[in-house]
Design a protein around this motif. Structure first.
Motif, PDB file in Angstrom:
ATOM      1  N   LEU A 153       2.128  -2.500   4.744  1.00 47.93           N
ATOM      2  CA  LEU A 153       1.369  -1.250   4.777  1.00 47.93           C
ATOM      3  C   LEU A 153       2.203  -0.114   5.345  1.00 47.93           C
ATOM      4  O   LEU A 153       3.106  -0.336   6.155  1.00 47.93           O
ATOM      5  N   ALA A 154       1.855   1.108   4.979  1.00 54.41           N
ATOM      6  CA  ALA A 154       2.479   2.292   5.572  1.00 54.41           C
ATOM      7  C   ALA A 154       2.048   2.383   7.036  1.00 54.41           C
ATOM      8  O   ALA A 154       0.876   2.140   7.368  1.00 54.41           O
ATOM      9  N   LEU A 155       2.992   2.720   7.926  1.00 59.80           N
ATOM     10  CA  LEU A 155       2.668   2.848   9.354  1.00 59.80           C
ATOM     11  C   LEU A 155       1.555   3.850   9.598  1.00 59.80           C
ATOM     12  O   LEU A 155       0.745   3.671  10.511  1.00 59.80           O
ATOM     13  N   GLU A 156       1.502   4.907   8.804  1.00 60.02           N
ATOM     14  CA  GLU A 156       0.483   5.942   9.023  1.00 60.02           C
ATOM     15  C   GLU A 156      -0.933   5.407   8.830  1.00 60.02           C
ATOM     16  O   GLU A 156      -1.888   6.046   9.242  1.00 60.02           O
ATOM     17  N   ALA A 172       0.828  -1.205   0.000  1.00 58.62           N
ATOM     18  CA  ALA A 172       0.000   0.000   0.000  1.00 58.62           C
ATOM     19  C   ALA A 172       0.861   1.253   0.000  1.00 58.62           C
ATOM     20  O   ALA A 172       1.665   1.464   0.873  1.00 58.62           O
ATOM     21  N   LEU A 173       0.666   2.079  -1.012  1.00 57.92           N
ATOM     22  CA  LEU A 173       1.372   3.342  -1.104  1.00 57.92           C
ATOM     23  C   LEU A 173       0.358   4.455  -0.911  1.00 57.92           C
ATOM     24  O   LEU A 173      -0.730   4.421  -1.468  1.00 57.92           O
ATOM     25  N   THR A 174       0.708   5.429  -0.134  1.00 57.41           N
ATOM     26  CA  THR A 174      -0.189   6.537   0.109  1.00 57.41           C
ATOM     27  C   THR A 174       0.272   7.726  -0.705  1.00 57.41           C
ATOM     28  O   THR A 174       1.355   8.239  -0.490  1.00 57.41           O
ATOM     29  N   ALA A 175      -0.534   8.177  -1.645  1.00 60.95           N
ATOM     30  CA  ALA A 175      -0.176   9.308  -2.488  1.00 60.95           C
ATOM     31  C   ALA A 175      -0.087  10.575  -1.656  1.00 60.95           C
ATOM     32  O   ALA A 175      -0.925  10.826  -0.805  1.00 60.95           O
ATOM     33  N   GLY A 230      10.536   4.159   0.880  1.00 58.91           N
ATOM     34  CA  GLY A 230      11.235   4.718   2.029  1.00 58.91           C
ATOM     35  C   GLY A 230      10.303   5.150   3.145  1.00 58.91           C
ATOM     36  O   GLY A 230      10.733   5.475   4.247  1.00 58.91           O
ATOM     37  N   THR A 231       9.006   5.155   2.887  1.00 57.10           N
ATOM     38  CA  THR A 231       8.009   5.491   3.900  1.00 57.10           C
ATOM     39  C   THR A 231       8.028   4.434   5.001  1.00 57.10           C
ATOM     40  O   THR A 231       8.093   3.240   4.695  1.00 57.10           O
ATOM     41  N   PRO A 232       7.958   4.824   6.282  1.00 56.44           N
ATOM     42  CA  PRO A 232       7.912   3.827   7.353  1.00 56.44           C
ATOM     43  C   PRO A 232       6.744   2.863   7.124  1.00 56.44           C
ATOM     44  O   PRO A 232       5.638   3.276   6.784  1.00 56.44           O
ATOM     45  N   GLY A 233       7.004   1.581   7.305  1.00 56.04           N
ATOM     46  CA  GLY A 233       5.978   0.578   7.046  1.00 56.04           C
ATOM     47  C   GLY A 233       6.038  -0.582   8.004  1.00 56.04           C
ATOM     48  O   GLY A 233       6.927  -0.668   8.858  1.00 56.04           O
TER      49      GLY A 233
END
Length: 90
Positions: free
Chosen positions: A81-84, A10-13, A61-64
Motif C-alpha cells: 500500500l501507499a504510505l499515505e 494500491a495506487l492512488t490516482a 515510485g510512491t513511498p509504500g
C-alpha cells in the motif's frame, strides 16, 4: 518471501509527491481508513488495522509499505500500500 498478492497493489490516482507520508516504521500497527477487505458486509470499506512488515516504494515510485491485515480472511496475506493510506500508526 512474500505471499503472492494478485492485483492488490494500491495506487492512488493523483497522488502528489510533495505530500509528506506519515512517520511509519517496520513493526508498527497502523489503520487503513478504507480497508476493502472489511469483515462487515454491510460496510464493505471500513477502518482496518494492519501491521507494517517492510517499507518499499510502489512500482510508481510512491513511498509504500508491505502490510499484513490484523483480522479477517486476509490476515495471512500481505498487501503493498501507499504510505499515505496509513493513519494512526503506533
Amino acid at each position: 518471501m512474500l505471499p503472492s498478492v494478485i492485483g492488490l497493489c494500491a495506487l492512488t490516482a493523483g497522488a502528489n509527491a510533495a505530500v509528506a507520508a506519515p512517520a511509519v516504521d517496520v513493526g508498527m500497527t497502523c489503520t487503513v481508513p478504507d480497508g476493502w477487505w472489511s469483515l462487515d458486509r454491510e460496510r464493505p470499506e471500513q477502518p482496518e488495522p494492519v501491521k507494517v512488515l517492510a517499507l518499499k516504494p510502489l512500482v510508481t515510485g510512491t513511498p509504500g509499505a508491505w502490510v499484513q491485515p490484523q483480522r479477517g480472511k486476509l490476515s495471512d496475506q500481505q498487501l503493498h500500500l501507499a504510505l499515505e493510506r496509513l493513519t494512526d500508526c503506533r
